[in-house]
Write an enzyme that holds these catalytic residues in place. Sequence first.
Site, PDB file in Angstrom:
ATOM      1  N   LYS A   1       0.836  -1.206   0.000  1.00 16.47           N
ATOM      2  CA  LYS A   1       0.000   0.000   0.000  1.00 16.47           C
ATOM      3  C   LYS A   1       0.872   1.259   0.000  1.00 16.47           C
ATOM      4  O   LYS A   1       1.703   1.460   0.869  1.00 16.47           O
ATOM      5  CB  LYS A   1      -0.908   0.014   1.230  1.00 16.47           C
ATOM      6  CG  LYS A   1      -1.834   1.228   1.288  1.00 16.47           C
ATOM      7  CD  LYS A   1      -2.858   1.102   2.399  1.00 16.47           C
ATOM      8  CE  LYS A   1      -2.381   1.590   3.733  1.00 16.47           C
ATOM      9  NZ  LYS A   1      -2.172   3.046   3.831  1.00 16.47           N
TER      10      LYS A   1
ATOM     11  N   ASP B   1      -3.320   4.272  -2.176  1.00 10.93           N
ATOM     12  CA  ASP B   1      -4.209   4.776  -1.119  1.00 10.93           C
ATOM     13  C   ASP B   1      -4.162   6.304  -1.103  1.00 10.93           C
ATOM     14  O   ASP B   1      -3.555   6.903  -0.227  1.00 10.93           O
ATOM     15  CB  ASP B   1      -3.735   4.164   0.211  1.00 10.93           C
ATOM     16  CG  ASP B   1      -4.531   4.643   1.416  1.00 10.93           C
ATOM     17  OD1 ASP B   1      -5.652   5.140   1.225  1.00 10.93           O
ATOM     18  OD2 ASP B   1      -4.020   4.507   2.542  1.00 10.93           O
TER      19      ASP B   1
ATOM     20  N   LYS C   1      -7.127   8.144  -1.548  1.00 12.73           N
ATOM     21  CA  LYS C   1      -8.456   8.581  -1.072  1.00 12.73           C
ATOM     22  C   LYS C   1      -8.969   9.795  -1.840  1.00 12.73           C
ATOM     23  O   LYS C   1      -9.172  10.880  -1.290  1.00 12.73           O
ATOM     24  CB  LYS C   1      -8.417   8.902   0.425  1.00 12.73           C
ATOM     25  CG  LYS C   1      -8.009   7.722   1.301  1.00 12.73           C
ATOM     26  CD  LYS C   1      -8.115   8.056   2.778  1.00 12.73           C
ATOM     27  CE  LYS C   1      -7.718   6.904   3.665  1.00 12.73           C
ATOM     28  NZ  LYS C   1      -6.262   6.610   3.649  1.00 12.73           N
TER      29      LYS C   1
ATOM     30  N   ASP D   1     -13.219  14.733  -4.970  1.00 16.71           N
ATOM     31  CA  ASP D   1     -13.244  15.974  -5.748  1.00 16.71           C
ATOM     32  C   ASP D   1     -14.493  15.926  -6.622  1.00 16.71           C
ATOM     33  O   ASP D   1     -15.344  15.048  -6.446  1.00 16.71           O
ATOM     34  CB  ASP D   1     -11.945  16.066  -6.592  1.00 16.71           C
ATOM     35  CG  ASP D   1     -11.518  17.507  -6.847  1.00 16.71           C
ATOM     36  OD1 ASP D   1     -12.385  18.316  -7.227  1.00 16.71           O
ATOM     37  OD2 ASP D   1     -10.325  17.819  -6.679  1.00 16.71           O
TER      38      ASP D   1
ATOM     39  N   THR E   1     -11.817   6.725  10.430  1.00 18.06           N
ATOM     40  CA  THR E   1     -11.880   6.258  11.827  1.00 18.06           C
ATOM     41  C   THR E   1     -11.320   7.298  12.798  1.00 18.06           C
ATOM     42  O   THR E   1     -11.454   7.151  14.002  1.00 18.06           O
ATOM     43  CB  THR E   1     -11.110   4.937  12.004  1.00 18.06           C
ATOM     44  OG1 THR E   1      -9.854   5.072  11.365  1.00 18.06           O
ATOM     45  CG2 THR E   1     -11.857   3.774  11.416  1.00 18.06           C
TER      46      THR E   1
ATOM     47  N   ARG F   1       2.875  -1.307  11.021  1.00 10.89           N
ATOM     48  CA  ARG F   1       3.880  -1.347  12.087  1.00 10.89           C
ATOM     49  C   ARG F   1       4.116  -2.711  12.731  1.00 10.89           C
ATOM     50  O   ARG F   1       5.274  -3.032  13.033  1.00 10.89           O
ATOM     51  CB  ARG F   1       3.553  -0.268  13.129  1.00 10.89           C
ATOM     52  CG  ARG F   1       3.874   1.121  12.590  1.00 10.89           C
ATOM     53  CD  ARG F   1       3.199   2.203  13.368  1.00 10.89           C
ATOM     54  NE  ARG F   1       1.752   2.192  13.159  1.00 10.89           N
ATOM     55  CZ  ARG F   1       0.916   3.068  13.675  1.00 10.89           C
ATOM     56  NH1 ARG F   1       1.373   4.020  14.450  1.00 10.89           N
ATOM     57  NH2 ARG F   1      -0.379   2.996  13.415  1.00 10.89           N
TER      58      ARG F   1
HETATM   59  O1  C5P Z   1       0.887   0.508  11.145  1.00 11.60           O
HETATM   60  P1  C5P Z   1      -0.562   0.119  11.059  1.00 11.60           P
HETATM   61  O2  C5P Z   1      -0.767  -1.382  10.966  1.00 11.60           O
HETATM   62  O3  C5P Z   1      -1.416   0.757  12.112  1.00 11.60           O
HETATM   63  O4  C5P Z   1      -0.991   0.703   9.642  1.00 11.60           O
HETATM   64  C1  C5P Z   1      -2.309   0.741   9.209  1.00 11.60           C
HETATM   65  C2  C5P Z   1      -2.409   1.425   7.882  1.00 11.60           C
HETATM   66  O5  C5P Z   1      -3.780   1.512   7.537  1.00 11.60           O
HETATM   67  C3  C5P Z   1      -1.862   2.847   7.854  1.00 11.60           C
HETATM   68  O6  C5P Z   1      -1.326   3.069   6.554  1.00 11.60           O
HETATM   69  C4  C5P Z   1      -3.080   3.696   8.069  1.00 11.60           C
HETATM   70  O7  C5P Z   1      -2.995   4.954   7.457  1.00 11.60           O
HETATM   71  C5  C5P Z   1      -4.160   2.864   7.394  1.00 11.60           C
HETATM   72  N1  C5P Z   1      -5.504   3.098   7.900  1.00 11.60           N
HETATM   73  C6  C5P Z   1      -5.844   2.948   9.232  1.00 11.60           C
HETATM   74  N2  C5P Z   1      -7.124   3.182   9.633  1.00 11.60           N
HETATM   75  C7  C5P Z   1      -8.044   3.557   8.756  1.00 11.60           C
HETATM   76  C8  C5P Z   1      -7.722   3.710   7.426  1.00 11.60           C
HETATM   77  C9  C5P Z   1      -6.427   3.480   7.021  1.00 11.60           C
HETATM   78  O8  C5P Z   1      -5.011   2.566  10.038  1.00 11.60           O
HETATM   79  N3  C5P Z   1      -9.266   3.740   9.166  1.00 11.60           N
END
Ligand code: C5P
Length: 242
Positions: free
Chosen positions: A40, A67, A69, A72, A131, A222
């Site tokens: 992603k 990603d 998003k 527009d 979220t 992460r």
């Molecule tokens: O590091 P982690 O596992 O938290 O990464 C989650 C990924 O999903 C990040 O790129 C974050 O921007 C994305 N994301 C999220 N929650 C959302 C939408 C996207 O954590 N509601």
Amino acid sequence: MNPLGPTSPKDRIIFALDVEHFHEAQHWVNLLKGHVGIFKVGKQLFTHSGPKIIDMITQKGQKVFLDLKYHDIPNTVAKAGEEATKHQVAMFNLHALGGFEMMRKTVEASRAIAKHLEIPRPLILAVTILTSMDEETLKEVGVQGPIPEEVGRLASLAQKAGVDGVIASPQEIGIIRERCGKNFLIVTPGIRHPSDKKDDQRRTLTPKEAIEAGADYLVIGRPIKEAKDPIETVQKIVEDIS
Ligand code: C5P
């Protein structure tokens, strides 16, 4: 199983390339290629590196979820969607709050250009309610309903517009399945094992729980990136959801 969905447990894993630089991204793609299904690319990396980041990943035979998003006027998002399609990303996303016409026009434009160029069309996913928003911040921008209700309503609107699925937090999977049925993709971030650091994720599920709850794809950043042994961590996740 959704015919548009992943075909193996490994394919369900979307690794969030949340890094700043091209070379860092390249390191992670080299390390994880063949171990995860999709990489992603988000706003930071894309704004820093531009489309060559997509080409770097696809040239290694790997798939990209772009990603960005989009949100527009319909014509502008449809044109951006055409470009994403030409870059042969596997998935890209837009905001359902951009409205029915914006989504419908983008789906149509992406399909048309893919057909014309004889290339596969990307899956198009909608973001319902970010979220990071709660009921209070939603009211500030004029959205009144309880969050699950709004999420269900927007997912259903996206489906009617021809969008393939949504990005949804673990808590939203139930209402989306209820409203949109099983042939609608659900991509879920917020994945953590009980032993993982939660970072800034508040409501999390384990990989297995998310799949059992009805997610098709899991976005994980992460927990893999910060693991002592990222490959071993991915393999454990794959085992967990097999
Ligand atoms: O590091 P982690 O596992 O938290 O990464 C989650 C990924 O999903 C990040 O790129 C974050 O921007 C994305 N994301 C999220 N929650 C959302 C939408 C996207 O954590 N509601």
